[in-house]
Design a protein around this motif. Structure first.
Motif, mmCIF file in Angstrom:
data_model
loop_
_atom_site.group_PDB
_atom_site.id
_atom_site.type_symbol
_atom_site.label_atom_id
_atom_site.label_comp_id
_atom_site.label_asym_id
_atom_site.label_seq_id
_atom_site.Cartn_x
_atom_site.Cartn_y
_atom_site.Cartn_z
ATOM 1 N N PRO A 74 20.932 -4.967 21.218
ATOM 2 C CA PRO A 74 19.583 -4.754 21.777
ATOM 3 C C PRO A 74 19.604 -4.327 23.242
ATOM 4 O O PRO A 74 18.835 -3.452 23.648
ATOM 5 N N ASP A 75 20.499 -4.941 24.027
ATOM 6 C CA ASP A 75 20.580 -4.581 25.448
ATOM 7 C C ASP A 75 21.083 -3.149 25.626
ATOM 8 O O ASP A 75 20.581 -2.403 26.474
ATOM 9 N N VAL A 76 22.096 -2.768 24.837
ATOM 10 C CA VAL A 76 22.650 -1.418 24.943
ATOM 11 C C VAL A 76 21.613 -0.380 24.512
ATOM 12 O O VAL A 76 21.461 0.675 25.143
ATOM 13 N N MET A 77 20.876 -0.687 23.450
ATOM 14 C CA MET A 77 19.849 0.249 22.980
ATOM 15 C C MET A 77 18.778 0.457 24.050
ATOM 16 O O MET A 77 18.316 1.580 24.265
ATOM 17 N N ARG A 78 18.400 -0.623 24.714
ATOM 18 C CA ARG A 78 17.372 -0.538 25.751
ATOM 19 C C ARG A 78 17.902 0.181 26.995
ATOM 20 O O ARG A 78 17.218 1.040 27.566
ATOM 21 N N GLN A 79 19.125 -0.148 27.403
ATOM 22 C CA GLN A 79 19.673 0.427 28.634
ATOM 23 C C GLN A 79 19.997 1.906 28.482
ATOM 24 O O GLN A 79 19.775 2.701 29.408
ATOM 25 N N TYR A 80 20.541 2.282 27.314
ATOM 26 C CA TYR A 80 21.022 3.661 27.142
ATOM 27 C C TYR A 80 20.081 4.525 26.292
ATOM 28 O O TYR A 80 20.403 5.685 26.024
ATOM 29 N N ASP A 81 18.956 3.956 25.866
ATOM 30 C CA ASP A 81 17.968 4.719 25.102
ATOM 31 C C ASP A 81 18.606 5.334 23.852
ATOM 32 O O ASP A 81 18.500 6.540 23.604
ATOM 33 N N VAL A 82 19.277 4.493 23.081
ATOM 34 C CA VAL A 82 19.904 4.919 21.828
ATOM 35 C C VAL A 82 19.313 4.088 20.697
ATOM 36 O O VAL A 82 18.626 3.094 20.922
ATOM 37 N N VAL A 83 19.598 4.494 19.463
ATOM 38 C CA VAL A 83 19.044 3.810 18.291
ATOM 39 C C VAL A 83 20.177 3.368 17.375
ATOM 40 O O VAL A 83 21.314 3.845 17.481
ATOM 41 N N GLU A 84 19.843 2.480 16.462
ATOM 42 C CA GLU A 84 20.855 1.917 15.557
ATOM 43 C C GLU A 84 20.888 2.671 14.236
ATOM 44 O O GLU A 84 19.849 2.911 13.614
ATOM 45 N N LEU A 85 22.110 3.030 13.789
ATOM 46 C CA LEU A 85 22.281 3.636 12.475
ATOM 47 C C LEU A 85 22.502 2.578 11.408
ATOM 48 O O LEU A 85 22.221 2.799 10.232
ATOM 49 N N GLY A 86 23.057 1.439 11.807
ATOM 50 C CA GLY A 86 23.328 0.367 10.860
ATOM 51 C C GLY A 86 24.264 -0.641 11.474
ATOM 52 O O GLY A 86 24.761 -0.458 12.597
ATOM 53 N N GLN A 87 24.495 -1.727 10.758
ATOM 54 C CA GLN A 87 25.378 -2.779 11.253
ATOM 55 C C GLN A 87 26.145 -3.396 10.094
ATOM 56 O O GLN A 87 25.725 -3.311 8.935
ATOM 57 N N THR A 88 27.272 -4.005 10.433
ATOM 58 C CA THR A 88 28.112 -4.627 9.411
ATOM 59 C C THR A 88 28.740 -5.909 9.946
ATOM 60 O O THR A 88 29.040 -6.010 11.138
ATOM 61 N N LEU A 89 28.908 -6.869 9.042
ATOM 62 C CA LEU A 89 29.629 -8.095 9.360
ATOM 63 C C LEU A 89 31.053 -8.052 8.808
ATOM 64 O O LEU A 89 31.804 -9.010 8.955
ATOM 65 N N GLU A 90 31.405 -6.931 8.169
ATOM 66 C CA GLU A 90 32.752 -6.794 7.622
ATOM 67 C C GLU A 90 33.781 -6.522 8.715
ATOM 68 O O GLU A 90 34.970 -6.753 8.527
ATOM 69 N N ILE A 91 33.323 -5.992 9.837
ATOM 70 C CA ILE A 91 34.189 -5.833 11.015
ATOM 71 C C ILE A 91 33.721 -6.861 12.031
ATOM 72 O O ILE A 91 32.524 -6.959 12.322
ATOM 73 N N ARG A 92 34.652 -7.622 12.562
ATOM 74 C CA ARG A 92 34.288 -8.689 13.495
ATOM 75 C C ARG A 92 34.983 -8.463 14.836
ATOM 76 O O ARG A 92 36.186 -8.254 14.884
ATOM 77 N N GLU A 93 34.192 -8.501 15.879
ATOM 78 C CA GLU A 93 34.774 -8.453 17.223
ATOM 79 C C GLU A 93 34.915 -9.891 17.700
ATOM 80 O O GLU A 93 33.958 -10.676 17.661
ATOM 81 N N ARG A 94 36.119 -10.243 18.153
ATOM 82 C CA ARG A 94 36.416 -11.612 18.548
ATOM 83 C C ARG A 94 36.627 -11.694 20.057
ATOM 84 O O ARG A 94 37.047 -10.720 20.677
ATOM 85 N N PHE A 95 36.373 -12.888 20.585
ATOM 86 C CA PHE A 95 36.545 -13.090 22.020
ATOM 87 C C PHE A 95 37.220 -14.439 22.275
ATOM 88 O O PHE A 95 36.966 -15.416 21.566
ATOM 89 N N PHE A 96 38.076 -14.452 23.307
ATOM 90 C CA PHE A 96 38.872 -15.627 23.631
ATOM 91 C C PHE A 96 38.829 -15.889 25.129
ATOM 92 O O PHE A 96 38.751 -14.961 25.937
ATOM 93 N N ALA A 97 38.891 -17.161 25.469
ATOM 94 C CA ALA A 97 39.121 -17.583 26.850
ATOM 95 C C ALA A 97 40.565 -18.055 26.926
ATOM 96 O O ALA A 97 40.963 -18.973 26.198
ATOM 97 N N ILE A 98 41.343 -17.428 27.775
ATOM 98 C CA ILE A 98 42.756 -17.795 27.924
ATOM 99 C C ILE A 98 42.914 -18.560 29.226
ATOM 100 O O ILE A 98 42.436 -18.112 30.276
#
Length: 301
Positions: free
Chosen positions: A249-273
């Motif tokens: 939502p933030d990227v769409m608002r900031q860059y004036d772009v729209v969504e083609l679709g979304q998936t939960l089959e690809i997951r972006e993960r994040f870690f604190a090291i």
């Protein structure tokens, strides 16, 4: 013992890239400054510079020395500030390394709560490759590293990877691109111009495998280590690009772009090291709490 005047001269030359320019800043004769640098190199037993045309370039030893010099003078400035403002509330630095593949919006979402702690902190962010940040963490130049993968097992560094969570992926594009692709996701990705993360991103390989598994063949027109740069190209109509669902939502608002679709089959993960097996730093705990509110717990592969 290290000569700190020589260290100051070295740092000034390294930043200026030339003896003459640095000599002007230091109000020294170029010959005098050149002699001081030579004396410093002789004292250390290594060459810190090599000449490239009219400029001086740092050697590998010089780059290492500059990193330490920056830290030393930064701590010195902190000491001076602390002594001059003893009556003021003490602000503790929170030094965070951010792997250059982590989206800037994700880094902001995770780190912003650290600025609202009862005991004030000064956030110091450094962006680099994960390997370099992990090395800085191991010698306590950083309090924490944000990354999209755990600490690599082949690195001879003692550290602990704390999962922050994961989220799915949204595919965004400029309206001119999205309008031509149609609403049928993910088929609307087939033959579409696609912008993808660079080789260091943990998202890249799963994304390409997912496309192959669905027999989708977009045209890859760009690869980007920096997610903000990829978004800027997407805004300009260069192609479709993936973003974490939590930032879509933030990227769409900031860059004036729209969504083609979304998936939960690809997951972006994040870690604190961190160097702590169990998190205890108040600011790191604030980051972990923010992650629990925004992300799903990591699922096993």
């Amino acid at each position: 013992m290290l000569n700190y005047k020589h260290l100051h001269y070295f740092r000034t030359v390294a930043k200026a890239g030339a003896i003459n320019r640095a000599a002007e800043q230091l109000h020294l004769a170029p010959q005098t400054l050149s002699g001081q640098i030579s004396a410093f190199e002789a004292r250390l037993g290594v060459a810190l510079f090599r000449r490239s045309g009219r400029r001086l370039e740092l050697t590998d030893a010089g780059r290492t020395a500059l990193t330490y010099a920056d830290d030393i003078f930064h701590v010195g400035a902190e000491l001076e500030d602390a002594l001059q403002n003893q009556s003021a509330a003490r602000v503790h630095p929170f030094r965070v390394g951010i792997a250059d593949v982590v989206p800037k919006a994700i880094a902001y979402q995770l780190l912003a709560p650290a600025l609202t702690l009862a005991e004030p902190v000064r956030l110091v962010c450094r962006e680099d490759r994960l390997e370099q940040l992990a090395a800085d963490l191991s010698v306590h130049r950083l309090d924490m590293v944000l990354a999209d993968r755990p600490l690599p097992s082949n690195m001879d560094i003692k550290g602990y990877s704390h999962p922050l969570g994961e989220c799915g992926i949204a595919f965004l594009a400029a309206a001119s691109i999205a309008g031509a692709r149609g609403p049928d996701f993910p088929l609307n990705l087939h033959a579409a111009p696609l912008l993808i993360p660079g080789a260091d991103s943990a998202l890249r390989a799963p994304l390409l495998r997912w496309l192959e598994r669905l027999n989708l063949h977009p045209t890859i027109v760009g690869e980007f280590d920096d997610s903000a740069l990829m978004s800027a190209f997407g805004q300009a109509g260069a192609g479709v690009f993936p973003v974490p669902l939590t930032t879509a939502p933030d990227v769409m608002r900031q860059y004036d772009v729209v969504e083609l679709g979304q998936t939960l089959e690809i997951r972006e993960r994040f870690f604190a090291i961190s160097v702590e097996r169990r998190l205890s730093h108040p600011a790191v705990l604030a980051v972990s709490e923010a992650a629990r509110r925004r992300f799903q717990p990591l699922r096993p592969d």
